[in-house]
Structures are given as C-alpha cells and as structure tokens.
Design a protein around this motif. Sequence first.
Motif, PDB file in Angstrom:
ATOM      1  N   GLU A   1       0.834  -1.206   0.000  1.00  0.00           N
ATOM      2  CA  GLU A   1       0.000   0.000   0.000  1.00  0.00           C
ATOM      3  C   GLU A   1       0.868   1.257   0.000  1.00  0.00           C
ATOM      4  O   GLU A   1       0.550   2.234  -0.690  1.00  0.00           O
ATOM      5  N   GLN A   2       1.957   1.240   0.729  1.00  0.00           N
ATOM      6  CA  GLN A   2       2.870   2.380   0.733  1.00  0.00           C
ATOM      7  C   GLN A   2       3.431   2.605  -0.659  1.00  0.00           C
ATOM      8  O   GLN A   2       3.506   3.744  -1.130  1.00  0.00           O
ATOM      9  N   ARG A   3       3.808   1.523  -1.337  1.00  0.00           N
ATOM     10  CA  ARG A   3       4.331   1.631  -2.699  1.00  0.00           C
ATOM     11  C   ARG A   3       3.273   2.219  -3.627  1.00  0.00           C
ATOM     12  O   ARG A   3       3.564   3.102  -4.440  1.00  0.00           O
ATOM     13  N   GLN A   4       2.027   1.747  -3.490  1.00  0.00           N
ATOM     14  CA  GLN A   4       0.938   2.276  -4.313  1.00  0.00           C
ATOM     15  C   GLN A   4       0.756   3.774  -4.085  1.00  0.00           C
ATOM     16  O   GLN A   4       0.594   4.538  -5.045  1.00  0.00           O
ATOM     17  N   TRP A   5       0.789   4.191  -2.831  1.00  0.00           N
ATOM     18  CA  TRP A   5       0.627   5.613  -2.521  1.00  0.00           C
ATOM     19  C   TRP A   5       1.764   6.438  -3.097  1.00  0.00           C
ATOM     20  O   TRP A   5       1.544   7.509  -3.661  1.00  0.00           O
ATOM     21  N   ILE A   6       2.977   5.946  -2.963  1.00  0.00           N
ATOM     22  CA  ILE A   6       4.126   6.671  -3.528  1.00  0.00           C
ATOM     23  C   ILE A   6       3.946   6.844  -5.029  1.00  0.00           C
ATOM     24  O   ILE A   6       4.138   7.934  -5.576  1.00  0.00           O
TER      25      ILE A   6
ATOM     26  N   GLU B   1     -10.465   3.640  16.479  1.00  0.00           N
ATOM     27  CA  GLU B   1      -9.003   3.662  16.608  1.00  0.00           C
ATOM     28  C   GLU B   1      -8.341   3.093  15.351  1.00  0.00           C
ATOM     29  O   GLU B   1      -7.337   3.612  14.876  1.00  0.00           O
ATOM     30  N   MET B   2      -8.913   2.035  14.788  1.00  0.00           N
ATOM     31  CA  MET B   2      -8.359   1.458  13.559  1.00  0.00           C
ATOM     32  C   MET B   2      -8.473   2.451  12.406  1.00  0.00           C
ATOM     33  O   MET B   2      -7.540   2.630  11.633  1.00  0.00           O
ATOM     34  N   VAL B   3      -9.602   3.118  12.303  1.00  0.00           N
ATOM     35  CA  VAL B   3      -9.798   4.107  11.242  1.00  0.00           C
ATOM     36  C   VAL B   3      -8.814   5.255  11.422  1.00  0.00           C
ATOM     37  O   VAL B   3      -8.177   5.700  10.458  1.00  0.00           O
ATOM     38  N   ARG B   4      -8.658   5.736  12.633  1.00  0.00           N
ATOM     39  CA  ARG B   4      -7.721   6.827  12.925  1.00  0.00           C
ATOM     40  C   ARG B   4      -6.290   6.428  12.569  1.00  0.00           C
ATOM     41  O   ARG B   4      -5.547   7.200  11.944  1.00  0.00           O
ATOM     42  N   THR B   5      -5.901   5.219  12.920  1.00  0.00           N
ATOM     43  CA  THR B   5      -4.552   4.732  12.614  1.00  0.00           C
ATOM     44  C   THR B   5      -4.344   4.662  11.106  1.00  0.00           C
ATOM     45  O   THR B   5      -3.303   5.063  10.585  1.00  0.00           O
TER      46      THR B   5
ATOM     47  N   ILE C   1      -1.955   7.202   6.117  1.00  0.00           N
ATOM     48  CA  ILE C   1      -2.108   7.801   4.786  1.00  0.00           C
ATOM     49  C   ILE C   1      -1.589   9.240   4.805  1.00  0.00           C
ATOM     50  O   ILE C   1      -0.836   9.654   3.913  1.00  0.00           O
ATOM     51  N   LEU C   2      -1.981  10.000   5.811  1.00  0.00           N
ATOM     52  CA  LEU C   2      -1.521  11.392   5.898  1.00  0.00           C
ATOM     53  C   LEU C   2      -0.008  11.484   6.068  1.00  0.00           C
ATOM     54  O   LEU C   2       0.632  12.384   5.509  1.00  0.00           O
ATOM     55  N   ALA C   3       0.586  10.562   6.807  1.00  0.00           N
ATOM     56  CA  ALA C   3       2.045  10.551   6.962  1.00  0.00           C
ATOM     57  C   ALA C   3       2.721  10.297   5.625  1.00  0.00           C
ATOM     58  O   ALA C   3       3.753  10.914   5.306  1.00  0.00           O
TER      59      ALA C   3
ATOM     60  N   ARG D   1       2.486  13.507   3.676  1.00  0.00           N
ATOM     61  CA  ARG D   1       3.417  14.505   4.231  1.00  0.00           C
ATOM     62  C   ARG D   1       4.854  14.216   3.802  1.00  0.00           C
ATOM     63  O   ARG D   1       5.577  15.122   3.373  1.00  0.00           O
ATOM     64  N   ARG D   2       5.268  12.946   3.894  1.00  0.00           N
ATOM     65  CA  ARG D   2       6.650  12.584   3.474  1.00  0.00           C
ATOM     66  C   ARG D   2       6.856  12.911   1.999  1.00  0.00           C
ATOM     67  O   ARG D   2       7.913  13.431   1.616  1.00  0.00           O
ATOM     68  N   PHE D   3       5.861  12.630   1.176  1.00  0.00           N
ATOM     69  CA  PHE D   3       5.993  12.907  -0.244  1.00  0.00           C
ATOM     70  C   PHE D   3       6.186  14.402  -0.476  1.00  0.00           C
ATOM     71  O   PHE D   3       7.106  14.813  -1.176  1.00  0.00           O
ATOM     72  N   TYR D   4       5.343  15.229   0.127  1.00  0.00           N
ATOM     73  CA  TYR D   4       5.441  16.659  -0.101  1.00  0.00           C
ATOM     74  C   TYR D   4       6.680  17.280   0.533  1.00  0.00           C
ATOM     75  O   TYR D   4       7.216  18.269   0.022  1.00  0.00           O
ATOM     76  N   GLU D   5       7.190  16.702   1.595  1.00  0.00           N
ATOM     77  CA  GLU D   5       8.445  17.194   2.168  1.00  0.00           C
ATOM     78  C   GLU D   5       9.602  16.924   1.217  1.00  0.00           C
ATOM     79  O   GLU D   5      10.551  17.692   1.169  1.00  0.00           O
ATOM     80  N   ASN D   6       9.522  15.843   0.454  1.00  0.00           N
ATOM     81  CA  ASN D   6      10.597  15.489  -0.467  1.00  0.00           C
ATOM     82  C   ASN D   6      10.559  16.257  -1.766  1.00  0.00           C
ATOM     83  O   ASN D   6      11.575  16.349  -2.457  1.00  0.00           O
TER      84      ASN D   6
END
Length: 62
Positions: free
Chosen positions: A5-10, A40-44, A49-51, A54-59
């Motif tokens: 999922e992280q790869r897909q988001w990137i 709690e699961m939804v929040r996590t 996703i938001l993290a 954020r990492r993408f836009y910081e880069n």
Amino acid sequence: MTPEEQRQWIEMLERFDHEAVKRWLQREFWHWSPPFPSPEMVRTRLTSILAQIRRFYENIRP
C-alpha cells in the motif's frame, strides 16, 4: 499501511494521480457496513495515509 500500500501511494503521488487516490480511498473507506471497524483502527489508517502524503510533499519541496 502495508509495504504494498505504501508503494501504491508513492506511485499515485508521484504521478499526481488524483483519480487513483480517489478510487483507493473510496475502496478503502466508502462501503463499510455494520459491524463498523473501531474508530481507533480508522484513525490509525488515516494517520498512516496522511504521513505518507506529508513525506511525499516534504521530499518535493525545494
């Protein structure tokens, strides 16, 4: 998120593929029915996703 999922988001973010992001979010969050997942699961999940965003836009900032 899982590594896949992280790869897909990137990839979606790198392509600025708004439609793919929209489809992913709808698939993930749109069609829940009782019993609903814990808040709690939804929040996590949303925090992960938001993290990623954020990492993408910081880069990409100069």
